[in-house]
Scaffold this motif. Sequence first.
Motif, PDB file in Angstrom:
ATOM      1  N   ARG A   1      69.166  58.494 -22.049  1.00 46.55           N
ATOM      2  CA  ARG A   1      70.463  58.009 -21.564  1.00 46.55           C
ATOM      3  C   ARG A   1      70.314  57.385 -20.178  1.00 46.55           C
ATOM      4  NH1 ARG A   1      74.280  56.064 -23.897  1.00 46.55           N
ATOM      5  NH2 ARG A   1      74.267  54.573 -22.261  1.00 46.55           N
ATOM      6  N   SER A   2      69.530  58.020 -19.298  1.00 50.09           N
ATOM      7  CA  SER A   2      69.359  57.484 -17.942  1.00 50.09           C
ATOM      8  C   SER A   2      68.640  56.135 -17.966  1.00 50.09           C
ATOM      9  CB  SER A   2      68.619  58.478 -17.045  1.00 50.09           C
ATOM     10  OG  SER A   2      67.331  58.743 -17.554  1.00 50.09           O
ATOM     11  N   ALA A   3      67.693  55.955 -18.901  1.00 49.32           N
ATOM     12  CA  ALA A   3      66.999  54.666 -19.008  1.00 49.32           C
ATOM     13  C   ALA A   3      67.963  53.583 -19.482  1.00 49.32           C
ATOM     14  CB  ALA A   3      65.815  54.776 -19.959  1.00 49.32           C
ATOM     15  N   LEU A   4      68.812  53.909 -20.431  1.00 52.87           N
ATOM     16  CA  LEU A   4      69.799  52.942 -20.906  1.00 52.87           C
ATOM     17  C   LEU A   4      70.778  52.572 -19.786  1.00 52.87           C
ATOM     18  CD1 LEU A   4      70.524  54.400 -24.452  1.00 52.87           C
ATOM     19  CD2 LEU A   4      69.351  52.255 -23.907  1.00 52.87           C
ATOM     20  N   ASP A   5      71.182  53.566 -18.985  1.00 50.96           N
ATOM     21  CA  ASP A   5      72.066  53.288 -17.853  1.00 50.96           C
ATOM     22  C   ASP A   5      71.377  52.381 -16.834  1.00 50.96           C
ATOM     23  OD1 ASP A   5      73.986  54.884 -19.023  1.00 50.96           O
ATOM     24  OD2 ASP A   5      73.527  56.641 -17.772  1.00 50.96           O
ATOM     25  N   ARG A   6      70.085  52.637 -16.600  1.00 50.13           N
ATOM     26  CA  ARG A   6      69.331  51.806 -15.650  1.00 50.13           C
ATOM     27  C   ARG A   6      69.241  50.366 -16.158  1.00 50.13           C
ATOM     28  NH1 ARG A   6      67.847  51.200 -10.431  1.00 50.13           N
ATOM     29  NH2 ARG A   6      65.940  50.005 -10.332  1.00 50.13           N
TER      30      ARG A   6
ATOM     31  N   GLY B   1      71.326  48.861 -18.121  1.00 55.66           N
ATOM     32  CA  GLY B   1      72.648  48.276 -18.009  1.00 55.66           C
ATOM     33  C   GLY B   1      73.002  47.892 -16.582  1.00 55.66           C
ATOM     34  N   GLY B   2      72.353  48.526 -15.615  1.00 58.93           N
ATOM     35  CA  GLY B   2      72.637  48.256 -14.212  1.00 58.93           C
ATOM     36  C   GLY B   2      71.715  47.242 -13.564  1.00 58.93           C
ATOM     37  N   LEU B   3      70.829  46.625 -14.336  1.00 61.57           N
ATOM     38  CA  LEU B   3      69.931  45.620 -13.755  1.00 61.57           C
ATOM     39  C   LEU B   3      70.737  44.418 -13.279  1.00 61.57           C
ATOM     40  CD1 LEU B   3      66.920  45.553 -16.256  1.00 61.57           C
ATOM     41  CD2 LEU B   3      66.954  46.488 -13.943  1.00 61.57           C
ATOM     42  N   PRO B   4      70.338  43.833 -12.147  1.00 62.95           N
ATOM     43  CA  PRO B   4      71.055  42.645 -11.674  1.00 62.95           C
ATOM     44  C   PRO B   4      70.849  41.473 -12.625  1.00 62.95           C
ATOM     45  CG  PRO B   4      69.198  43.167 -10.229  1.00 62.95           C
ATOM     46  CD  PRO B   4      69.262  44.234 -11.268  1.00 62.95           C
ATOM     47  N   ALA B   5      71.755  40.500 -12.535  1.00 65.73           N
ATOM     48  CA  ALA B   5      71.643  39.297 -13.371  1.00 65.73           C
ATOM     49  C   ALA B   5      70.298  38.630 -13.125  1.00 65.73           C
ATOM     50  CB  ALA B   5      72.778  38.334 -13.042  1.00 65.73           C
ATOM     51  N   GLY B   6      69.686  38.168 -14.195  1.00 63.43           N
ATOM     52  CA  GLY B   6      68.397  37.499 -14.078  1.00 63.43           C
ATOM     53  C   GLY B   6      67.197  38.435 -14.047  1.00 63.43           C
ATOM     54  N   HIS B   7      67.416  39.721 -14.290  1.00 65.53           N
ATOM     55  CA  HIS B   7      66.321  40.691 -14.321  1.00 65.53           C
ATOM     56  C   HIS B   7      66.237  41.328 -15.702  1.00 65.53           C
ATOM     57  CE1 HIS B   7      66.328  40.232 -10.003  1.00 65.53           C
ATOM     58  NE2 HIS B   7      65.191  40.916  -9.971  1.00 65.53           N
ATOM     59  N   GLY B   8      65.045  41.741 -16.054  1.00 67.94           N
ATOM     60  CA  GLY B   8      64.810  42.405 -17.330  1.00 67.94           C
ATOM     61  C   GLY B   8      63.654  43.370 -17.189  1.00 67.94           C
ATOM     62  N   VAL B   9      63.085  43.768 -18.305  1.00 68.38           N
ATOM     63  CA  VAL B   9      61.956  44.694 -18.281  1.00 68.38           C
ATOM     64  C   VAL B   9      60.775  44.086 -19.034  1.00 68.38           C
ATOM     65  CG1 VAL B   9      63.317  46.795 -18.035  1.00 68.38           C
ATOM     66  CG2 VAL B   9      62.798  45.945 -20.300  1.00 68.38           C
ATOM     67  N   ARG B  10      59.589  44.469 -18.617  1.00 67.14           N
ATOM     68  CA  ARG B  10      58.367  44.059 -19.302  1.00 67.14           C
ATOM     69  C   ARG B  10      57.688  45.340 -19.768  1.00 67.14           C
ATOM     70  NH1 ARG B  10      54.617  41.202 -15.498  1.00 67.14           N
ATOM     71  NH2 ARG B  10      54.505  43.280 -14.616  1.00 67.14           N
ATOM     72  N   LEU B  11      57.387  45.401 -21.062  1.00 72.13           N
ATOM     73  CA  LEU B  11      56.677  46.542 -21.640  1.00 72.13           C
ATOM     74  C   LEU B  11      55.214  46.174 -21.800  1.00 72.13           C
ATOM     75  CD1 LEU B  11      59.172  47.481 -24.492  1.00 72.13           C
ATOM     76  CD2 LEU B  11      59.035  48.470 -22.215  1.00 72.13           C
ATOM     77  N   ARG B  12      54.345  47.068 -21.378  1.00 73.04           N
ATOM     78  CA  ARG B  12      52.909  46.855 -21.572  1.00 73.04           C
ATOM     79  C   ARG B  12      52.314  48.102 -22.199  1.00 73.04           C
ATOM     80  NH1 ARG B  12      50.532  45.656 -16.078  1.00 73.04           N
ATOM     81  NH2 ARG B  12      52.197  46.991 -15.388  1.00 73.04           N
ATOM     82  N   ARG B  13      51.393  47.895 -23.116  1.00 68.75           N
ATOM     83  CA  ARG B  13      50.726  48.998 -23.804  1.00 68.75           C
ATOM     84  C   ARG B  13      49.308  49.120 -23.268  1.00 68.75           C
ATOM     85  NH1 ARG B  13      49.572  48.338 -30.045  1.00 68.75           N
ATOM     86  NH2 ARG B  13      48.251  46.781 -29.118  1.00 68.75           N
ATOM     87  N   HIS B  14      48.924  50.351 -22.940  1.00 67.41           N
ATOM     88  CA  HIS B  14      47.594  50.634 -22.420  1.00 67.41           C
ATOM     89  C   HIS B  14      46.936  51.689 -23.302  1.00 67.41           C
ATOM     90  CE1 HIS B  14      48.948  48.715 -18.694  1.00 67.41           C
ATOM     91  NE2 HIS B  14      50.042  49.451 -18.805  1.00 67.41           N
ATOM     92  N   ALA B  15      45.660  51.508 -23.562  1.00 68.67           N
ATOM     93  CA  ALA B  15      44.915  52.526 -24.307  1.00 68.67           C
ATOM     94  C   ALA B  15      44.734  53.757 -23.425  1.00 68.67           C
ATOM     95  CB  ALA B  15      43.560  51.983 -24.732  1.00 68.67           C
ATOM     96  N   SER B  16      44.768  54.929 -24.043  1.00 74.08           N
ATOM     97  CA  SER B  16      44.514  56.180 -23.336  1.00 74.08           C
ATOM     98  C   SER B  16      43.724  57.089 -24.269  1.00 74.08           C
ATOM     99  CB  SER B  16      45.828  56.843 -22.918  1.00 74.08           C
ATOM    100  OG  SER B  16      46.446  57.458 -24.016  1.00 74.08           O
ATOM    101  N   PRO B  17      43.145  58.148 -23.748  1.00 69.93           N
ATOM    102  CA  PRO B  17      42.377  59.054 -24.618  1.00 69.93           C
ATOM    103  C   PRO B  17      43.210  59.644 -25.760  1.00 69.93           C
ATOM    104  CG  PRO B  17      41.915  59.521 -22.323  1.00 69.93           C
ATOM    105  CD  PRO B  17      43.046  58.527 -22.340  1.00 69.93           C
ATOM    106  N   SER B  18      44.529  59.772 -25.564  1.00 67.12           N
ATOM    107  CA  SER B  18      45.366  60.362 -26.605  1.00 67.12           C
ATOM    108  C   SER B  18      46.090  59.331 -27.461  1.00 67.12           C
ATOM    109  CB  SER B  18      46.398  61.297 -25.961  1.00 67.12           C
ATOM    110  OG  SER B  18      47.222  60.564 -25.081  1.00 67.12           O
ATOM    111  N   GLY B  19      45.793  58.062 -27.286  1.00 63.38           N
ATOM    112  CA  GLY B  19      46.442  57.017 -28.083  1.00 63.38           C
ATOM    113  C   GLY B  19      46.794  55.828 -27.219  1.00 63.38           C
ATOM    114  N   HIS B  20      48.086  55.659 -26.953  1.00 61.28           N
ATOM    115  CA  HIS B  20      48.542  54.560 -26.106  1.00 61.28           C
ATOM    116  C   HIS B  20      49.645  55.044 -25.178  1.00 61.28           C
ATOM    117  CE1 HIS B  20      46.612  52.174 -29.292  1.00 61.28           C
ATOM    118  NE2 HIS B  20      46.369  51.344 -28.301  1.00 61.28           N
ATOM    119  N   VAL B  21      49.722  54.401 -24.028  1.00 57.53           N
ATOM    120  CA  VAL B  21      50.774  54.652 -23.052  1.00 57.53           C
ATOM    121  C   VAL B  21      51.534  53.353 -22.878  1.00 57.53           C
ATOM    122  CG1 VAL B  21      51.254  55.231 -20.643  1.00 57.53           C
ATOM    123  CG2 VAL B  21      49.402  56.396 -21.858  1.00 57.53           C
TER     124      VAL B  21
END
Length: 73
Positions: A29-34, A36-56
């Motif tokens: 819920r807190s991530a969704l609120d964050r 929703g509160g991003l300023p205009a013209g901003h977004g998020v970038r998701l990146r996947r990294h390998a880790s010993p237990s799978g991916h992060v």
Amino acid sequence: MGLWDSVREALGLNRPPAVVAPAPLTLTRSALDRLGGLPAGHGVRLRRHASPSGHVVSVDEVPVTGPFPERLD
């Protein structure tokens, strides 16, 4: 087979690793609120990294400029 292998076998500790079925990415819920509160013209970038237990997955807040990058697998 060494001594420790024999001990683990006797104790039943030589089990194969548990395979966990992949699950969809979910947001708290807190991530969704964050988001929703991003300023205009901003977004998020998701990146996947390998880790010993799978991916992060890391999430960065970034200004949205230009086209979206190509998907990398």
